[in-house]
Design a protein around this motif. Structure first.
Motif, PDB file in Angstrom:
ATOM      1  N   GLU A   1       0.843  -1.199   0.000  1.00 18.83           N
ATOM      2  CA  GLU A   1       0.000   0.000   0.000  1.00 18.83           C
ATOM      3  C   GLU A   1       0.878   1.249   0.000  1.00 18.83           C
ATOM      4  N   ARG A   2       0.263   2.375  -0.429  1.00 24.10           N
ATOM      5  CA  ARG A   2       1.019   3.632  -0.466  1.00 24.10           C
ATOM      6  C   ARG A   2       0.874   4.299   0.907  1.00 24.10           C
ATOM      7  N   ILE A   3       1.899   4.137   1.738  1.00 27.69           N
ATOM      8  CA  ILE A   3       1.801   4.631   3.123  1.00 27.69           C
ATOM      9  C   ILE A   3       2.937   5.611   3.410  1.00 27.69           C
ATOM     10  N   TRP A   4       2.559   6.744   3.988  1.00 29.14           N
ATOM     11  CA  TRP A   4       3.526   7.745   4.448  1.00 29.14           C
ATOM     12  C   TRP A   4       3.495   7.740   5.961  1.00 29.14           C
ATOM     13  N   ASN A   5       4.544   8.275   6.561  1.00 34.13           N
ATOM     14  CA  ASN A   5       4.461   8.307   8.017  1.00 34.13           C
ATOM     15  C   ASN A   5       5.083   9.568   8.604  1.00 34.13           C
ATOM     16  N   TRP A   6       4.597   9.861   9.781  1.00 33.62           N
ATOM     17  CA  TRP A   6       5.100  10.964  10.602  1.00 33.62           C
ATOM     18  C   TRP A   6       5.645  10.355  11.872  1.00 33.62           C
ATOM     19  N   THR A   7       6.766  10.858  12.357  1.00 33.28           N
ATOM     20  CA  THR A   7       7.306  10.242  13.558  1.00 33.28           C
ATOM     21  C   THR A   7       7.900  11.248  14.530  1.00 33.28           C
TER      22      THR A   7
ATOM     23  N   ILE B   1      11.098  15.966  27.098  1.00 37.61           N
ATOM     24  CA  ILE B   1       9.716  15.690  26.701  1.00 37.61           C
ATOM     25  C   ILE B   1       9.514  14.178  26.661  1.00 37.61           C
ATOM     26  N   VAL B   2       8.497  13.713  27.364  1.00 29.76           N
ATOM     27  CA  VAL B   2       8.140  12.290  27.285  1.00 29.76           C
ATOM     28  C   VAL B   2       7.145  12.137  26.139  1.00 29.76           C
ATOM     29  N   THR B   3       7.540  11.404  25.121  1.00 31.97           N
ATOM     30  CA  THR B   3       6.710  11.284  23.916  1.00 31.97           C
ATOM     31  C   THR B   3       5.806  10.059  23.943  1.00 31.97           C
ATOM     32  N   CYS B   4       6.053   9.147  24.858  1.00 36.54           N
ATOM     33  CA  CYS B   4       5.191   7.960  25.000  1.00 36.54           C
ATOM     34  C   CYS B   4       4.803   7.841  26.467  1.00 36.54           C
ATOM     35  N   PRO B   5       3.945   8.746  26.975  1.00 36.34           N
ATOM     36  CA  PRO B   5       3.681   8.743  28.418  1.00 36.34           C
ATOM     37  C   PRO B   5       3.011   7.474  28.913  1.00 36.34           C
ATOM     38  N   SER B   6       2.370   6.717  28.048  1.00 33.89           N
ATOM     39  CA  SER B   6       1.696   5.493  28.494  1.00 33.89           C
ATOM     40  C   SER B   6       2.486   4.235  28.166  1.00 33.89           C
TER      41      SER B   6
ATOM     42  N   HIS C   1       2.859   8.338  13.533  1.00 34.75           N
ATOM     43  CA  HIS C   1       3.851   7.788  14.479  1.00 34.75           C
ATOM     44  C   HIS C   1       4.408   6.422  14.066  1.00 34.75           C
ATOM     45  N   ASP C   2       5.539   6.469  13.482  1.00 33.15           N
ATOM     46  CA  ASP C   2       6.359   5.266  13.387  1.00 33.15           C
ATOM     47  C   ASP C   2       6.879   4.987  14.803  1.00 33.15           C
ATOM     48  N   ALA C   3       7.190   6.049  15.516  1.00 37.09           N
ATOM     49  CA  ALA C   3       7.546   5.991  16.944  1.00 37.09           C
ATOM     50  C   ALA C   3       6.936   7.218  17.618  1.00 37.09           C
ATOM     51  N   GLY C   4       6.828   7.137  18.930  1.00 41.21           N
ATOM     52  CA  GLY C   4       6.180   8.225  19.660  1.00 41.21           C
ATOM     53  C   GLY C   4       4.685   7.960  19.735  1.00 41.21           C
ATOM     54  N   ASP C   5       3.971   8.857  20.428  1.00 42.34           N
ATOM     55  CA  ASP C   5       2.535   8.643  20.608  1.00 42.34           C
ATOM     56  C   ASP C   5       1.865  10.019  20.773  1.00 42.34           C
ATOM     57  N   PHE C   6       0.561  10.002  20.965  1.00 44.53           N
ATOM     58  CA  PHE C   6      -0.203  11.249  21.147  1.00 44.53           C
ATOM     59  C   PHE C   6       0.041  11.702  22.589  1.00 44.53           C
ATOM     60  N   PHE C   7       1.095  12.459  22.788  1.00 42.01           N
ATOM     61  CA  PHE C   7       1.619  12.640  24.144  1.00 42.01           C
ATOM     62  C   PHE C   7       0.918  13.722  24.958  1.00 42.01           C
TER      63      PHE C   7
ATOM     64  N   PHE D   1      -5.941   8.178   7.581  1.00 37.65           N
ATOM     65  CA  PHE D   1      -4.947   8.242   8.666  1.00 37.65           C
ATOM     66  C   PHE D   1      -5.140   7.030   9.581  1.00 37.65           C
ATOM     67  N   TYR D   2      -4.025   6.515  10.089  1.00 38.02           N
ATOM     68  CA  TYR D   2      -4.153   5.432  11.071  1.00 38.02           C
ATOM     69  C   TYR D   2      -2.999   5.495  12.061  1.00 38.02           C
ATOM     70  N   ALA D   3      -3.195   4.840  13.192  1.00 38.97           N
ATOM     71  CA  ALA D   3      -2.174   4.881  14.254  1.00 38.97           C
ATOM     72  C   ALA D   3      -2.282   3.659  15.146  1.00 38.97           C
ATOM     73  N   TYR D   4      -1.134   3.231  15.642  1.00 36.21           N
ATOM     74  CA  TYR D   4      -1.075   2.345  16.801  1.00 36.21           C
ATOM     75  C   TYR D   4      -0.928   3.296  17.991  1.00 36.21           C
ATOM     76  N   THR D   5      -1.630   3.024  19.067  1.00 40.63           N
ATOM     77  CA  THR D   5      -1.476   3.919  20.212  1.00 40.63           C
ATOM     78  C   THR D   5      -1.630   3.174  21.537  1.00 40.63           C
ATOM     79  N   LYS D   6      -0.944   3.699  22.533  1.00 45.14           N
ATOM     80  CA  LYS D   6      -1.114   3.218  23.908  1.00 45.14           C
ATOM     81  C   LYS D   6      -1.812   4.279  24.749  1.00 45.14           C
ATOM     82  N   GLU D   7      -2.237   5.353  24.099  1.00 46.31           N
ATOM     83  CA  GLU D   7      -2.938   6.425  24.809  1.00 46.31           C
ATOM     84  C   GLU D   7      -4.423   6.067  24.901  1.00 46.31           C
ATOM     85  N   VAL D   8      -4.706   5.011  25.642  1.00 43.89           N
ATOM     86  CA  VAL D   8      -6.050   4.448  25.682  1.00 43.89           C
ATOM     87  C   VAL D   8      -7.036   5.454  26.305  1.00 43.89           C
ATOM     88  N   SER D   9      -6.692   5.978  27.461  1.00 46.35           N
ATOM     89  CA  SER D   9      -7.620   6.896  28.152  1.00 46.35           C
ATOM     90  C   SER D   9      -7.886   8.131  27.290  1.00 46.35           C
TER      91      SER D   9
END
Ligand code: SF4
Length: 267
Positions: free
Chosen positions: A40-46, A60-65, A124-130, A150-158
């Motif tokens: 697929e044609r995928i771009w990323n921001w990190t 700066i903590v970029t992956c607080p969770s 986010h190839d790395a980092g999260d919605f901090f 747009f899509y993302a893997y995230t650990k920012e569940v709350s």
């Protein structure tokens, strides 16, 4: 002191002061080698994984969770640690932290290019919605570019349950990845979740669904989603025969037992 805090202080917060990262990146979206191989044609921001120090000295903590994921994080090893790569990621973070409005305008302007119409952008190839404000900026960008997926893997569940789930944009999909502080809030029966397994065979044995043929399967294929651990020797050794979700449960149990013993409760 937890291993994660040690890790931040011992590695990331002791990064060489990334003094060259003073220039704003002229292009915000990239295609890394992994995504270039994707059908697929995928771009990323990190962003930098886990945490970083800006040239000003601000941490700066970029992956607080993040929790046990940090022990096997692909973005804390290998090419991600090359100075030029780190500097690029810190420059991205610096733009967001020091001028969120300007970054949002630049991202919107870049996404206006025809090449992003009907393309996918992995946030986010790395980092999260901090922070809330950073996630809110992404939600405005996503709303302004309805022809891009747009899509993302995230650990920012709350944060996602509070800010995104009540009214999700139609062109955004996400998967909650296990190995974070909020795993206990997730229910694979109702939440789309992803876990890291020791091998591809272990994914199918568990009845989970691999995203190996395209990263987009993580959000568009069947759930729950499995991915095999990156073949970094330390990560392979630490994960062993468990999944990352299981490793997180063990860590959570150990912490609960420790807290109980400090309170003098029987084990
Ligand atoms: S949240 Fe993702 S990028 Fe951040 S430390 Fe964990 S695995 Fe790495």
């Amino acid at each position: 002191m937890s291993r994660q805090v040690n890790r931040i202080q011992g590695t990331l917060f002791d990064l060489p002061k990334v003094g060259l990262a003073t220039e704003r990146p002229s292009k915000l979206l990239m295609r890394n080698s992994r995504l270039r191989r994707d059908p697929e044609r995928i771009w990323n921001w990190t962003l930098p994984a886990l945490a970083a120090v800006l040239p000003s000295g601000r941490k700066i903590v970029t992956c607080p969770s993040a929790s046990t994921c940090a022990d096997i994080c692909y973005a804390l090893f290998g090419t991600y640690r090359f100075r030029n790569v780190l500097e690029r990621h810190v420059a991205n973070l610096r733009f967001v932290v020091e001028d969120l409005e300007g970054w949002e305008q630049s991202m919107r302007a870049e996404l206006a290019s025809r090449r992003f119409r009907h393309a996918a952008v992995r946030i986010h190839d790395a980092g999260d919605f901090f922070t809330d404000s950073y996630l809110a900026a992404w939600l405005r960008i996503i709303a302004a570019r309805p022809e891009t997926f747009f899509y993302a893997y995230t650990k920012e569940v709350s944060r996602f349950k509070r800010m995104v789930e009540p009214q999700p944009p139609p062109n955004l999909a996400w998967v909650y990845s296990l190995g974070g502080k909020h795993d206990a809030l997730l229910d694979p029966a109702t939440d789309r979740v992803a876990d890291v397994f020791p091998t591809e065979a272990a994914i199918s044995q568990a009845g989970w669904h691999s995203q190996a043929t395209s990263d987009l399967l993580a959000v568009q294929g069947p759930s729950p989603v499995g991915m095999s651990v990156n073949r970094i020797p330390t990560a392979v050794r630490l994960l062993g025969n468990r999944t990352l979700g299981q490793m997180q449960q063990e860590s959570d149990r150990r912490k609960r037992a420790l807290r109980a013993s400090r309170r003098g409760e029987p084990r």
